[in-house]
Design a protein around this motif. Structure first.
Motif, short mmCIF file in Angstrom:
data_model
loop_
_atom_site.label_atom_id
_atom_site.label_comp_id
_atom_site.label_asym_id
_atom_site.label_seq_id
_atom_site.Cartn_x
_atom_site.Cartn_y
_atom_site.Cartn_z
N UNK A 29 -11.40 -72.06 -41.18
CA UNK A 29 -11.29 -70.60 -41.08
C UNK A 29 -10.12 -70.19 -40.19
N UNK A 50 -22.71 -69.04 -20.86
CA UNK A 50 -22.02 -69.84 -19.83
C UNK A 50 -22.39 -69.41 -18.41
N UNK A 127 -15.95 -68.97 -29.04
CA UNK A 127 -16.18 -70.00 -28.03
C UNK A 127 -16.31 -69.41 -26.63
N UNK A 180 -13.70 -70.86 -19.89
CA UNK A 180 -14.93 -70.59 -20.64
C UNK A 180 -16.09 -70.68 -19.66
N UNK A 189 -26.60 -86.80 -15.58
CA UNK A 189 -27.57 -86.84 -16.68
C UNK A 189 -27.17 -85.97 -17.87
N UNK A 190 -25.89 -85.66 -17.98
CA UNK A 190 -25.35 -84.85 -19.08
C UNK A 190 -26.00 -83.47 -19.19
N UNK B 41 -32.11 -91.04 -21.80
CA UNK B 41 -32.25 -89.62 -21.49
C UNK B 41 -30.93 -88.88 -21.74
N UNK B 42 -29.84 -89.45 -21.19
CA UNK B 42 -28.55 -88.76 -21.27
C UNK B 42 -28.01 -88.70 -22.70
N UNK B 45 -30.00 -86.20 -24.79
CA UNK B 45 -29.68 -84.82 -24.42
C UNK B 45 -28.40 -84.38 -25.12
N UNK B 46 -27.38 -85.22 -25.05
CA UNK B 46 -26.07 -84.83 -25.58
C UNK B 46 -26.07 -84.80 -27.10
N UNK B 49 -27.45 -81.46 -28.21
CA UNK B 49 -26.51 -80.37 -27.93
C UNK B 49 -25.36 -80.39 -28.93
N UNK B 56 -23.15 -74.88 -35.88
CA UNK B 56 -22.74 -73.47 -35.85
C UNK B 56 -21.50 -73.19 -36.66
N UNK B 57 -20.66 -74.22 -36.85
CA UNK B 57 -19.38 -74.00 -37.52
C UNK B 57 -19.49 -74.32 -39.01
N UNK B 275 -16.82 -79.71 -28.63
CA UNK B 275 -18.11 -79.79 -29.32
C UNK B 275 -18.57 -81.24 -29.45
N UNK B 278 -18.91 -82.84 -24.86
CA UNK B 278 -20.03 -82.38 -24.02
C UNK B 278 -21.01 -81.51 -24.79
N UNK B 280 -20.38 -78.62 -26.00
CA UNK B 280 -20.17 -77.22 -25.63
C UNK B 280 -19.22 -76.59 -26.64
N UNK B 281 -19.35 -75.26 -26.78
CA UNK B 281 -18.45 -74.55 -27.70
C UNK B 281 -17.03 -74.66 -27.19
N UNK B 282 -16.90 -74.64 -25.88
CA UNK B 282 -15.60 -74.89 -25.26
C UNK B 282 -15.89 -75.40 -23.85
N UNK B 283 -15.02 -76.29 -23.38
CA UNK B 283 -15.17 -76.79 -22.01
C UNK B 283 -14.75 -75.67 -21.05
#
Lengths: 210, 490
Positions: A29, A50, A127, A180, A189-190, B41-42, B45-46, B49, B56-57, B275, B278, B280-283
């Motif tokens: 896109x 955030x 984002x 962001x 632990x992420x 665990x880690x 979790x990731x 996420x 979403x994309x 994405x 981490x 995340x949508x953005x760091x």
């Protein structure tokens, strides 16, 4: 043979089979279909996620909102090019510093200042990213980094939905900072935790009609 | 006269090799139950996420296709792209250095630091400097390097080794981190709890003075844009911004494969990378700089372009796409082997599925115990699915297993057990007649299995198969016999 010549020679040898570079398929896109309200809603949702503070306001409300956000601050620094009107409602008890060419605030001075107010260049709603590019209303990178509280003005006209839409609006060779949310880490632990070395509080004022 | 380079490009040096075979290292690491719990665990979790933000994309697959093609096109024209980058970075006041290997890169960085008169540096997390062992080298030269990324700090204070490329201290849980801080941070609050937010705050306090007074910083780079000479660092905590902004001198060490052809390529990479890494949508922070900007940030700006085995990877037409890696770590987060053994078992700076191909490709399969790495996989393919630039890791693993077998054969001269087995196998499976002949031995197998109908131990290299499982007794009748009987009865 210099290291450069040797490395380039190795690369030439490695690619002796002359693989053909593919065309890059850019089927992702590149344009948004969101209207302004939907765009604002998306950006607000991302910023809140955030853990940034965010207020959607009119231009006339900027001085009051800036004063509200800085209520707990003892001092504030602004870049030289920031509209002075925006600080007009600040009480006299908050010390004001301006970072200007030829009259720079040192790192130690910045460390003692509680907050910074800047404008911004472009923002990406999808984002939740705000981009600063060092224009006079945003200033040097250090001023938006060292103080612990960043109040950032985002005019709605500078918001796009997608990253590819932001690219033509950027001058890539300027010093860019993409923000962001407030400083964060996922190193233990992420799990994401807000507040490490960058500003621990980020307040965004999203301004309609600007 | 122009000199022409011939032969196989040199392998990489530094922290790229296993010093014991992966099975032995893995066996030891598997015994660390706390680490396994932390990792489980880690990584889980990731994973969740990542799936959420990728889902979403609507154009995720198109972005992967673009990302893969961008990296391929960069690698296939690497010489031109590097020269273009050098020209643009230099035009903007930066200085470019070239390093054939780890030793040369370390020496260049040391000399640049010495020129400033400084004896300490702050560092942004960087895989390249980890790979070349820069911190350890600088220490021998009387220069102290301070890691500023939280996880790197945990590793450095704990006198430990990184076990993950994105979250080097992933093998430690919050309580272990607190204990390290209490023991190793001189100014720490003795009442420190194991709440991650409190631990992050302790790191902030510990490093603040260093950031504000540092004269020299060392960084890696997530990408370099050939068409403008721009460098970018992707981070979360703001330690990167501190290092890239406040010191007078900035030295970046970057692998030559990090160059991207066009500015527009970051619109793809900056959607794929956060994405995938981490989730995340953005760091939180990305910084970009192009040489020197007057009056803003470091005024003495250098980059060391590092080969260290990368041209060797490029020379393997089958494995060269390993250079497309953007170090997101998605492959290790989904890998069932990595989840259980942890990163230390891989020996190299690069663990997990990508490390299992990259390390032997960079050093050569015959170096140390790196030939065991391509076997550190069940070939389930989860890494390929997760890779944002579509590196076909399972296929390259199989390719490297083949290389290993060939190099073993060259070494031994006489046929190995595996060679004989394979030869035998191809004779048996090559003709129905031969197969029938072998099936006559089925009763022998039943005899070996005994009363409980299980074969518990096979001889020779086949013993590996029965090490952790039994083989059921073969059936009384072969399929072929059953089939002909079935046909006759109709």
């Amino acid at each position: 043979m210099s290291a450069k010549d040797e490395i380039l020679g190795r690369i030439r040898t490695a690619l002796a089979d002359a693989p053909q570079a593919p065309e890059v398929p850019r089927g992702y896109r590149t344009s948004s279909e969101l209207d302004e309200e939907a765009l604002i809603e998306l950006l607000v949702d991302r910023l809140v996620d955030y853990k940034a503070g965010v207020d959607v306001i009119e231009e006339s409300q900027i001085p009051q909102l800036v004063a509200d956000k800085l209520a707990g601050a003892s001092s504030v620094v602004t870049p030289q090019g920031l509209n002075p009107q925006w600080l007009s409602a600040l009480p006299g008890t908050i010390a004001r510093h301006v970072d200007a060419p030829g009259d720079r605030r040192s790192v130690a001075e910045l460390d003692a200042i509680s907050a910074v107010v800047t404008s911004s260049a472009v923002s990406i709603a999808e984002s939740g990213t705000i981009i600063l590019d060092g224009e006079p209303d945003q200033g040097r990178r250090a001023i938006s980094l060292v103080p612990d509280h960043h109040v950032c003005i985002v005019p709605v006209s500078t918001v796009v939905q997608l990253l590819p839409e932001a690219m033509p609006r950027l001058t890539i060779t300027r010093p860019l900072t993409w923000i962001s949310g407030p400083s964060a880490t996922s190193d233990i632990e992420l799990e994401r935790v807000e507040g490490v070395h960058g500003p621990r509080t980020l307040d965004v004022l999203l301004v309609r009609g600007m | 006269m122009t000199q022409v380079f011939l032969g196989m490009p040199a392998g990489g040096l530094g922290n790229l090799v296993e010093t014991e075979p992966f099975p032995a290292a893995a066996h030891r690491e598997l015994g660390n139950t706390q680490m396994r719990k932390n990792l489980r665990h880690a990584t889980h979790t990731i994973r969740d996420k990542r799936l959420r933000v990728v889902g979403e994309l609507p154009d995720w697959e198109q972005l992967r296709d673009a990302g893969s093609a961008i990296k391929n096109s960069a690698m296939f024209n690497l010489e031109e792209r590097l020269l273009e980058f050098e020209k643009n970075f230099t035009a903007r006041g930066g200085v470019v250095h070239w390093a054939r290997d780890a030793d040369e890169a370390n020496t260049i960085v040391r000399d640049l630091i010495r020129e400033t008169g400084s004896t300490e540096v702050v560092k942004v997390k960087s895989m390249a400097t980890q790979e070349i062992g820069l911190n350890e080298y600088l220490e021998t030269q009387g220069i102290e390097a301070f890691e500023t990324d939280l996880a790197e700090l945990i590793v450095q204070l704990g006198h430990d080794k990184p076990s993950h490329i994105l979250v080097p201290a992933i093998h430690k849980n919050r309580t272990e981190v607190r204990d390290i801080f209490l023991k190793e941070m001189p100014d720490v609050d003795p009442a420190l709890t194991d709440e991650p937010a409190k631990l992050a705050e302790a790191a902030r306090k510990h490093l603040r003075a260093k950031f504000l007074s540092a004269k020299v910083a060392i960084s890696g780079a997530n990408f370099a844009l050939a068409d403008t000479g721009t460098l970018g660092v992707v981070e979360s905590e703001g330690n990167g911004r501190m290092c890239l902004t406040l010191p007078e001198t900035l030295i970046t060490v970057m692998g030559i494969e990090k160059v991207l052809p066009h500015t527009d390529d970051i619109e793809v990479m900056m959607q794929l990378l956060p994405r995938s890494s981490t989730g995340e949508r953005m760091n939180p922070y990305t910084s970009m700089w192009t040489g020197v900007t007057e009056d803003d940030g470091p005024q003495n700006v250098h980059i060391v372009l590092l080969d260290n085995g990368r041209s060797r990877v490029l020379s393997d037409s089958f494995g060269r796409s390993a250079l497309n890696c953007i170090r997101c770590s998605a492959c290790m987060n989904v890998c069932p082997v990595y989840e259980r053994t942890g990163g230390h078992a891989y020996g190299s700076t690069y663990p997990g599925p990508i490390g299992a191909i990259l390390s032997p490709l960079m050093t050569g399969i015959e170096v140390e115990k790196n030939n065991s790495l391509p076997y550190a996989s069940s070939l389930c393919g989860a890494c390929f699915d997760a890779c944002p630039v579509k590196i076909n890791i399972p296929e390259i693993l199989v390719h490297l297993r083949g290389e290993d077998v060939d190099s073993q054969r060259d070494k031994h001269k006489i046929p190995t057990q595996m060679d004989l087995l394979m030869k035998g196998g191809s004779w048996v499976l090559g003709k129905g007649k031969n197969m029938k002949l072998v099936e006559k031995a089925l009763p022998l197998g039943r005899l070996a299995a005994g009363k409980n109908k299980k074969i518990k131990k096979l001889p020779g290299i086949a013993a590996g198969w029965t090490q952790s499982r039994d083989i059921p007794a073969p059936p009384a009748q072969s399929f072929r016999d059953w089939w002909s009987a079935e046909k006759e009865s109709k």
